[in-house]
Design an enzyme around this catalytic site. Structure first.
Site, short mmCIF file in Angstrom:
data_model
loop_
_atom_site.label_atom_id
_atom_site.label_comp_id
_atom_site.label_asym_id
_atom_site.label_seq_id
_atom_site.Cartn_x
_atom_site.Cartn_y
_atom_site.Cartn_z
N HIS A 65 21.18 0.63 68.67
CA HIS A 65 21.40 2.00 68.18
C HIS A 65 20.13 2.52 67.51
O HIS A 65 19.64 3.62 67.82
CB HIS A 65 22.58 1.98 67.21
CG HIS A 65 22.87 3.30 66.56
ND1 HIS A 65 24.02 4.02 66.83
CD2 HIS A 65 22.18 4.04 65.64
CE1 HIS A 65 24.02 5.13 66.12
NE2 HIS A 65 22.92 5.16 65.38
N GLU A 66 19.58 1.73 66.59
CA GLU A 66 18.39 2.17 65.86
C GLU A 66 17.16 2.16 66.75
O GLU A 66 16.28 3.01 66.62
CB GLU A 66 18.17 1.28 64.63
CG GLU A 66 19.33 1.27 63.64
CD GLU A 66 19.75 2.66 63.20
OE1 GLU A 66 18.89 3.57 63.17
OE2 GLU A 66 20.93 2.86 62.89
N HIS A 69 16.99 5.43 68.62
CA HIS A 69 16.38 6.48 67.81
C HIS A 69 14.86 6.36 67.85
O HIS A 69 14.13 7.35 68.05
CB HIS A 69 16.82 6.36 66.34
CG HIS A 69 18.22 6.76 66.06
ND1 HIS A 69 18.77 7.95 66.50
CD2 HIS A 69 19.21 6.14 65.36
CE1 HIS A 69 20.02 8.04 66.09
NE2 HIS A 69 20.31 6.95 65.40
#
Length: 265
Positions: A65-66, A69
């Protein structure tokens, strides 16, 4: 070509090194694979290995998820994410280990909610446009959605009638449930969550000034509200709807959660 000091070469090597998966992330992936194998073969305690499988895979998904980003920000013009090690998939790089990893795990243990985990610091001054800003925020929830979809496809394709490996598929179903809760929760337009980050570039300064005083407490207020029965029921009704849309049996996810929380009985 470089100057006499060779500094650009060192910077390039440092940047390149910061793009390799970290040993910790590789260890988490191996833990997921080994515990998944144990569940599949029926080796040892089903509850213990379901716990290891879901917990390790959940932290892997937090890292992805990170990473999503960071990689979108990197492509969008912010090279600082590589220098900070965000492209290494190292969970220790994503803000604070306790808040980014341990707290989300605690929420999973207590209530089965996929709490959004860490955060990457994006230097948005270097991003090329408002659309790029929005895409950076959107990348995280899309990763959870993609993770959930991949698990649901595996369940539909191989796990639907596979009674012999029911413990494994139950853990997969519960992991899918967590991905859906994370995607739904993190998509809300609440300051501090990715849903707000998607719309923030298009909000006026006047609106942002009004939001600023409550922004540090907005996520905390949201989580408190989730313990209010009507809000809790509304939130999980949305989650269940998405699970049904993905074809994930609710009873199987419930069984997976029971295995995951093996210490309860």
């Amino acid at each position: 070509m470089t100057g006499a000091t060779g500094e650009p070469v060192r910077q390039q090597r440092t940047t390149a090194a910061n793009r390799w998966p970290s040993p910790l992330f590789v260890g988490l992936v191996l833990t997921t694979v080994v515990s998944g194998w144990a569940l599949w073969t029926g080796y040892g305690s089903a509850g213990l290995f379901a716990f290891l499988f879901v917990a390790a895979a959940w932290v892997v998904s937090l890292c992805l998820h990170e990473f999503a980003h960071a990689v979108v920000a990197f492509r969008g013009g912010d090279r600082s994410v590589a220098e900070r090690g965000y492209l290494t998939l190292d969970p220790l790089k994503y803000t604070h280990f306790a808040y980014s990893i341990l707290l989300p795990l605690l929420f999973v243990l207590l209530g089965g909610i996929g709490l959004p985990g860490g955060a990457v610091f994006i230097d948005r001054r270097h991003l090329r446009s408002r659309l790029t800003n929005s895409l950076v925020s959107l990348a995280g929830p899309l990763t959870n959605i993609g993770f959930a979809a991949a698990l649901a496809i595996a369940l539909a394709g191989w796990g639907a009638d596979d009674v012999a490996h029911i413990d494994f598929w139950a853990a997969v179903a519960f992991l899918t449930f967590l991905q859906v809760t994370a995607a739904v929760l993190n998509s809300l337009p609440v300051p501090g969550l990715d849903g707000f980050g998607v719309i923030q570039p298009y909000l006026s300064n006047k609106v942002l000034r009004k939001v600023a005083p409550i922004a540090p407490y907005a996520v905390l207020i949201l989580f408190v509200m989730l313990f209010i029965p009507p809000v809790n029921r509304a939130f999980f009704s949305i989650v269940v709807w998405f699970l049904e849309l993905l074809g994930v049996p609710g009873w199987l996810a419930d069984f997976g959660q029971t295995l995951f929380r093996f210490w309860l009985g």
